[in-house]
Scaffold this motif. Structure first.
Motif, PDB file in Angstrom:
ATOM      1  N   ARG A   1       1.984  -2.879  -2.777  1.00 34.07           N
ATOM      2  CA  ARG A   1       1.125  -2.849  -1.580  1.00 34.07           C
ATOM      3  C   ARG A   1       2.010  -2.579  -0.369  1.00 34.07           C
ATOM      4  O   ARG A   1       3.239  -2.652  -0.439  1.00 34.07           O
ATOM      5  N   TYR A   2       1.373  -2.253   0.753  1.00 30.54           N
ATOM      6  CA  TYR A   2       2.127  -1.838   1.945  1.00 30.54           C
ATOM      7  C   TYR A   2       1.635  -2.603   3.166  1.00 30.54           C
ATOM      8  O   TYR A   2       0.443  -2.706   3.415  1.00 30.54           O
ATOM      9  N   GLY A   3       2.598  -3.145   3.917  1.00 31.66           N
ATOM     10  CA  GLY A   3       2.213  -3.861   5.126  1.00 31.66           C
ATOM     11  C   GLY A   3       3.243  -3.738   6.217  1.00 31.66           C
ATOM     12  O   GLY A   3       4.273  -3.072   6.067  1.00 31.66           O
ATOM     13  N   MET A   4       2.953  -4.382   7.319  1.00 33.44           N
ATOM     14  CA  MET A   4       3.865  -4.414   8.464  1.00 33.44           C
ATOM     15  C   MET A   4       3.655  -5.733   9.194  1.00 33.44           C
ATOM     16  O   MET A   4       2.564  -6.317   9.126  1.00 33.44           O
ATOM     17  N   THR A   5       4.640  -6.133   9.962  1.00 32.77           N
ATOM     18  CA  THR A   5       4.489  -7.344  10.754  1.00 32.77           C
ATOM     19  C   THR A   5       3.284  -7.214  11.698  1.00 32.77           C
ATOM     20  O   THR A   5       2.523  -8.166  11.880  1.00 32.77           O
ATOM     21  N   GLU A   6       3.122  -6.048  12.290  1.00 35.32           N
ATOM     22  CA  GLU A   6       2.055  -5.866  13.287  1.00 35.32           C
ATOM     23  C   GLU A   6       0.666  -5.802  12.679  1.00 35.32           C
ATOM     24  O   GLU A   6      -0.330  -5.920  13.393  1.00 35.32           O
ATOM     25  N   THR A   7       0.596  -5.535  11.383  1.00 30.34           N
ATOM     26  CA  THR A   7      -0.723  -5.262  10.791  1.00 30.34           C
ATOM     27  C   THR A   7      -1.049  -6.116   9.573  1.00 30.34           C
ATOM     28  O   THR A   7      -2.135  -5.973   9.006  1.00 30.34           O
ATOM     29  N   ASN A   8      -0.147  -6.966   9.152  1.00 28.01           N
ATOM     30  CA  ASN A   8      -0.318  -7.599   7.829  1.00 28.01           C
ATOM     31  C   ASN A   8      -0.439  -6.492   6.774  1.00 28.01           C
ATOM     32  O   ASN A   8       0.165  -5.450   6.927  1.00 28.01           O
ATOM     33  N   MET A   9      -1.279  -6.721   5.766  1.00 26.20           N
ATOM     34  CA  MET A   9      -1.339  -5.722   4.690  1.00 26.20           C
ATOM     35  C   MET A   9      -2.350  -4.618   4.997  1.00 26.20           C
ATOM     36  O   MET A   9      -3.432  -4.897   5.519  1.00 26.20           O
ATOM     37  N   ASN A  10      -1.967  -3.398   4.675  1.00 29.79           N
ATOM     38  CA  ASN A  10      -2.811  -2.242   4.968  1.00 29.79           C
ATOM     39  C   ASN A  10      -3.417  -1.609   3.721  1.00 29.79           C
ATOM     40  O   ASN A  10      -4.561  -1.168   3.741  1.00 29.79           O
ATOM     41  N   THR A  11      -2.590  -1.492   2.684  1.00 33.23           N
ATOM     42  CA  THR A  11      -3.054  -0.821   1.473  1.00 33.23           C
ATOM     43  C   THR A  11      -2.600  -1.627   0.263  1.00 33.23           C
ATOM     44  O   THR A  11      -1.660  -2.413   0.341  1.00 33.23           O
ATOM     45  N   SER A  12      -3.273  -1.367  -0.850  1.00 35.30           N
ATOM     46  CA  SER A  12      -2.824  -2.012  -2.087  1.00 35.30           C
ATOM     47  C   SER A  12      -3.295  -1.194  -3.279  1.00 35.30           C
ATOM     48  O   SER A  12      -4.382  -0.594  -3.246  1.00 35.30           O
ATOM     49  N   ASN A  13      -2.503  -1.213  -4.331  1.00 31.60           N
ATOM     50  CA  ASN A  13      -2.990  -0.723  -5.612  1.00 31.60           C
ATOM     51  C   ASN A  13      -4.014  -1.728  -6.108  1.00 31.60           C
ATOM     52  O   ASN A  13      -4.027  -2.886  -5.685  1.00 31.60           O
ATOM     53  N   PRO A  14      -4.868  -1.301  -7.043  1.00 34.04           N
ATOM     54  CA  PRO A  14      -5.949  -2.208  -7.461  1.00 34.04           C
ATOM     55  C   PRO A  14      -5.505  -3.230  -8.504  1.00 34.04           C
ATOM     56  O   PRO A  14      -4.507  -3.039  -9.189  1.00 34.04           O
ATOM     57  N   PHE A  15      -6.285  -4.305  -8.613  1.00 29.89           N
ATOM     58  CA  PHE A  15      -6.077  -5.269  -9.696  1.00 29.89           C
ATOM     59  C   PHE A  15      -6.590  -4.620 -10.984  1.00 29.89           C
ATOM     60  O   PHE A  15      -5.866  -4.536 -11.976  1.00 29.89           O
ATOM     61  N   ASP A  16      -7.838  -4.173 -10.945  1.00 34.41           N
ATOM     62  CA  ASP A  16      -8.384  -3.388 -12.052  1.00 34.41           C
ATOM     63  C   ASP A  16      -8.279  -1.933 -11.621  1.00 34.41           C
ATOM     64  O   ASP A  16      -8.463  -1.633 -10.458  1.00 34.41           O
ATOM     65  N   GLY A  17      -8.047  -1.052 -12.540  1.00 36.89           N
ATOM     66  CA  GLY A  17      -7.929   0.352 -12.161  1.00 36.89           C
ATOM     67  C   GLY A  17      -6.475   0.774 -12.134  1.00 36.89           C
ATOM     68  O   GLY A  17      -5.576  -0.041 -12.343  1.00 36.89           O
ATOM     69  N   GLU A  18      -6.280   2.038 -11.822  1.00 35.95           N
ATOM     70  CA  GLU A  18      -4.936   2.601 -11.957  1.00 35.95           C
ATOM     71  C   GLU A  18      -3.974   2.122 -10.869  1.00 35.95           C
ATOM     72  O   GLU A  18      -4.270   2.205  -9.677  1.00 35.95           O
ATOM     73  N   ARG A  19      -2.831   1.582 -11.291  1.00 35.82           N
ATOM     74  CA  ARG A  19      -1.753   1.255 -10.344  1.00 35.82           C
ATOM     75  C   ARG A  19      -0.750   2.396 -10.422  1.00 35.82           C
ATOM     76  O   ARG A  19      -0.021   2.516 -11.408  1.00 35.82           O
TER      77      ARG A  19
END
Ligand code: MCA
Ligand code: AMP
Length: 498
Positions: free
Chosen positions: A299-317
């Protein structure tokens, strides 16, 4: 019910006797007892003058009492400002002067040196050591174990975390209750976290990753946390037996892959491995899968934004991708001049809008304005593109930043320190690949006299900067490569010395 951290993290757990933390010595502490501890500390600090809206700078080491100060800030309505306990005095002075805290908590060994700076701004200083002892926890038996919270609303400030953003000196990112609560809700739903989970927590608690992503999601779902002081691989592998989740930086995974004990059977109780804060190599993703049968979720985040994107729990990572935008978060690629077209013709600056995006930089309206587009998108400084399935790939950075073991290192800050040394004419700090930490900083320096001992310089730098920022190597050069504008060409240095 407000959208505050209190109503989401504390209120539902007031009478929860379930184990919240499992400590390194095997001690277990329930949610109820942990909230009682935090309530007592809240009474104590309130008696000493802590008020709603005050900044509370917490520089004590990772221990349950340091974590309870986070809850204390929520209960008292103050603003939590966690800081790396290893920062040097010079680094710490900057943060105190910029953030003007009302309370500062640090190890007792640091009180004497930090106190004069606190006195100057009327900030109260209290000690708290790694074993949980100190001014903060002395005589707590005299205080009540319940505390009437100072209610905060969604746009009120909850925390202040410093980051250098794209340029310059560290700036205090102001995060609201809504920023943190909305993000944690999304992650719980996306990652299927619930009260049956046990999270392996071996990260520091002064960054977004170890604090908000890990602690907020666990508390909101009533999960248990195996709270490990630092990334001790023996303790982590031992914890796999009874845990279900781990959140880590890529270095956690590369170190585990190298360990002979890692296999399918040792990780069979684990439900999910999550990685973030730095790029996870496709090779690491693949190796971890081959050894354990688990696909790491990036997953991808920043201090200014917390988390922005993530691969899924179910589904293709997808290996190499940071996944899809979280619900309610809008991410666009702003094509910047000079970028090469990809097949999709869409490579550019990653820009973000949503309830996760911070309120601005403390006392810095200009930098805040510069960080946003006219239509309100936050400019991340990360370069990337979406593939045809809507997965985001980060392909570069439009900021001079080295990410070492998940810690951000800003070359400019190190160069400024090196250049203060009397024997240095100029310097350039750049990152080179490192098998363990992903990248590490090294420094090219031009000296007044080439006979000056590098040892002197490195001692000087270590006095001023925390260990992870200090260059792993110094190269003495006669001159730095520069373009016609006189700008140092770090790419040339990188190519030559990587
Ligand atoms: C330790 N050292 C480092 C680092 N860590 N040097 C460079 N970079 C580092 N990250 C130094 C030590 O001082 C020591 O120096 C030597 O390297 C080896 O130490 P070692 O024992 O191997 O280190 P460690 O204690 O095992 O730490 C490595 C680590 C740690 C576990 C990777 O750095 C870590 O916990 N990183 C996580 C950082 C993090 O939480 N980032 C999240 C930021 P010597 O041998 O000379 O004494 S939040 C974020 O980025 C966003 C929001 C997001 O998306 O999450
Ligand atoms: P900071 O704001 O200091 O926490 O650092 C945020 C930066 O870390 C981002 O802007 C990215 O450059 C980087 N980052 C975080 N997560 C990832 C990831 N999964 N892959 C690549 N870079 C990441």
């Amino acid at each position: 019910m407000t959208n505050s951290l209190y109503s989401n993290l504390i209120e539902p757990n007031l009478n929860n006797n379930k184990t919240f933390l499992i400590l390194d010595d095997g001690t277990e502490i329930s949610y109820k007892d942990f909230i009682s501890l935090s309530s007592k500390i809240s009474h104590k600090l309130t008696n000493l003058g802590l008020k709603s809206g005050d900044h509370i700078l917490v520089k004590s080491p990772k221990c349950k009492e340091t974590l309870s100060l986070y809850l204390t800030s929520i209960l008292t309505g103050s603003v939590f400002f966690p800081l790396n306990s290893n920062y040097t005095l010079n680094e710490t002075i900057y943060f105190i002067e910029d953030s003007k805290p009302s309370f500062l908590i640090c190890e007792s060994s640091e009180v004497e040196s930090i106190k004069p700076i606190c006195d100057d701004i009327g900030c109260r200083i209290l000690s708290l050591n790694a074993n949980g002892e100190g001014d903060v926890t002395n005589d707590l038996e005299n205080f009540d174990s319940s505390f009437k919270p100072n209610i905060r609303v969604k746009d009120d400030l909850a925390a202040l975390l410093y980051t250098s953003g794209t340029t310059g000196k560290p700036k205090g990112a102001m995060l609201t209750h809504q920023n943190l609560v909305s993000n944690a809700h999304q992650l719980i739903n996306l990652w299927n976290i619930d009260k049956s989970d046990t999270l392996i927590h071996a990260l520091p608690i002064y960054h977004t990753h170890g604090l908000f992503v890990a602690i907020n999601t666990s508390m909101m779902s009533g999960a248990t946390i195996r709270f490990i002081k630092n990334f001790n691989i023996d303790l982590v592998i031992e914890a796999f037996k009874y845990s279900t989740l781990m959140m880590g930086v890529p270095t956690f995974y590369t170190r585990l892959i190298k360990d002979k004990r890692l296999d399918r059977s040792v990780t069979k109780n684990m439900k999910l491995f999550i990685s973030g804060s730095a790029p996870l190599l496709t090779e690491t993703h693949q190796d971890f899968y081959n050894i354990t049968g688990h696909q790491i979720l990036e997953r991808y985040g920043m201090t200014e934004t917390n988390m922005n994107t993530s691969n899924p729990f179910d589904g293709e990572r997808k290996a190499g991708s940071v996944g899809k935008p979280l619900k309610d978060i809008s991410i666009r690629i702003n094509k910047t001049k000079g970028d090469k077209d990809t097949v999709l013709n869409k490579i550019g600056m990653i820009e973000i809008k949503g309830p996760n995006v911070f309120k601005g930089y403390l006392n810095n309206p200009e930098k805040t304005q510069e960080a946003f587009t006219k239509d309100g998108y936050f400019i991340t400084g990360d370069i990337g593109y979406f593939d045809k399935d809507g997965y985001l790939f980060i392909s570069g950075r439009n900021k001079d930043l080295i990410i070492s073991g998940g810690f951000n290192v800003y070359p400019k800050e190190i160069e400024d320190v090196i250049n203060q040394h009397k024997s240095v004419i100029e310097s350039a700090v750049f990152g080179i690949k490192d098998n363990d930490l992903g990248e590490v900083p090294i420094a090219a320096v031009v000296m007044i006299n080439n006979n000056t001992k590098i040892k002197d310089l490195s001692i000087f730098v270590e006095k001023n900067l925390v260990k992870y920022k200090t260059p792993k190597k110094y190269l003495v050069l006669n001159e730095l490569p520069k373009n016609v504008m006189g700008k140092v060409q770090k790419n040339i240095l990188k190519d030559k010395y990587s």
